[in-house]
Design a protein around this motif. Structure first.
Motif, PDB file in Angstrom:
ATOM      1  N   VAL A  82       1.006  -8.189 -74.950  1.00  0.00           N
ATOM      2  CA  VAL A  82       1.327  -9.523 -75.467  1.00  0.00           C
ATOM      3  C   VAL A  82       0.240  -9.978 -76.442  1.00  0.00           C
ATOM      4  O   VAL A  82      -0.951  -9.917 -76.127  1.00  0.00           O
ATOM      5  CB  VAL A  82       1.442 -10.541 -74.314  1.00  0.00           C
ATOM      6  CG1 VAL A  82       1.560 -11.967 -74.857  1.00  0.00           C
ATOM      7  CG2 VAL A  82       2.639 -10.221 -73.441  1.00  0.00           C
ATOM      8  N   GLU A  86       0.457 -15.752 -78.455  1.00  0.00           N
ATOM      9  CA  GLU A  86       1.757 -16.115 -77.879  1.00  0.00           C
ATOM     10  C   GLU A  86       1.548 -16.937 -76.616  1.00  0.00           C
ATOM     11  O   GLU A  86       0.832 -16.515 -75.707  1.00  0.00           O
ATOM     12  CB  GLU A  86       2.585 -14.865 -77.552  1.00  0.00           C
ATOM     13  CG  GLU A  86       3.981 -15.198 -77.056  1.00  0.00           C
ATOM     14  CD  GLU A  86       4.871 -13.968 -76.884  1.00  0.00           C
ATOM     15  OE1 GLU A  86       6.081 -14.124 -76.684  1.00  0.00           O
ATOM     16  OE2 GLU A  86       4.326 -12.834 -76.961  1.00  0.00           O
ATOM     17  N   ALA A  91       5.783 -15.895 -73.402  1.00  0.00           N
ATOM     18  CA  ALA A  91       5.679 -14.443 -73.261  1.00  0.00           C
ATOM     19  C   ALA A  91       6.363 -13.970 -71.989  1.00  0.00           C
ATOM     20  O   ALA A  91       7.069 -12.958 -71.984  1.00  0.00           O
ATOM     21  CB  ALA A  91       4.215 -14.015 -73.270  1.00  0.00           C
ATOM     22  N   ARG A  94      10.129 -14.102 -72.598  1.00  0.00           N
ATOM     23  CA  ARG A  94      10.556 -13.043 -73.515  1.00  0.00           C
ATOM     24  C   ARG A  94      10.590 -11.688 -72.827  1.00  0.00           C
ATOM     25  O   ARG A  94      11.554 -10.921 -72.960  1.00  0.00           O
ATOM     26  CB  ARG A  94       9.609 -12.994 -74.722  1.00  0.00           C
ATOM     27  CG  ARG A  94       9.879 -11.835 -75.679  1.00  0.00           C
ATOM     28  CD  ARG A  94       8.945 -11.859 -76.868  1.00  0.00           C
ATOM     29  NE  ARG A  94       7.540 -11.714 -76.531  1.00  0.00           N
ATOM     30  CZ  ARG A  94       6.950 -10.540 -76.255  1.00  0.00           C
ATOM     31  NH1 ARG A  94       7.659  -9.406 -76.249  1.00  0.00           N
ATOM     32  NH2 ARG A  94       5.656 -10.490 -75.989  1.00  0.00           N
TER      33      ARG A  94
END
Length: 199
Positions: A82, A86, A91, A94
């Protein structure tokens, strides 16, 4: 992929793979019920010995968790990559959504697996260790982001609430199934990300 052309084999037949055993077991569970299917029956349907079955799975219960455990390993790899800029919960959302994208042809098996896990007491009772591993993968990522220990309160809370939101999404999708599973996961995790404040 085209089907292989028939060939004459000599010597020992090709070894059965873990995935082949898993598919055979899942078909038997769906047709006859989890409690009615023995390891002996799975092995016989696969044309292998019980010893071969146990090389791949410690019990018939673990057949249902094989794919889930692979997902935990994939989550850990994804969290390790990651980008620093972010946001943490963005994160998490996602990555969890991406880990649960299934091909249309895999959906019936996923539904069977989920119904078995939720409906068979022996499977529900053994779910804890697998869910704990998933939760820890999320919590350890949160701890790295927050600069704290994974056992601290907030990383634990992030792991556990993410798991709870994801399980709610799976349950709602299994009941309705009107849109893809990823839609349910994205909605649930977006709500968690914003503290369940209405959009």
């Amino acid at each position: 992929m085209p089907a292989p052309s028939p060939r004459t084999h000599r010597g020992r037949p090709p070894r059965t793979t873990r995935r082949e055993l898993e598919v055979i077991a899942m078909k038997l569970f769906a047709e006859y019920g989890f409690d009615e299917v023995t390891v002996e029956r799975i092995a016989a349907a696969a044309g292998v010995s019980e010893r071969t079955f146990f090389r791949y799975f410690p019990s018939k219960t673990e057949v249902l968790w094989h794919q889930f455990d692979n997902e935990v390993a994939d989550l850990r790899d994804a969290f390790a990559a990651v980008p620093d800029d972010e946001p943490m919960m963005a994160a998490v959302r996602r990555i969890v959504v991406a880990a649960n994208r299934y091909r249309p042809e895999d959906i019936p098996e996923l539904r069977t697996r989920m119904r078995l896990v939720s409906g068979v007491p022996a499977l529900s009772a053994g779910a804890g260790a697998h869910y704990d591993a998933w939760e820890r993968a999320v919590g350890e990522f949160a701890a790295r982001r927050l600069g704290t220990d994974p056992a601290d309160l907030i990383p634990l809370a992030v792991g556990r609430t993410t798991l709870a939101a994801a399980r709610a999404a799976f349950d709602a999708w299994l009941e309705r199934g009107d849109t893809p599973l990823t839609d349910y996961l994205d909605r649930a995790l977006r709500a968690l990300e914003r503290g369940f404040v209405p959009e």
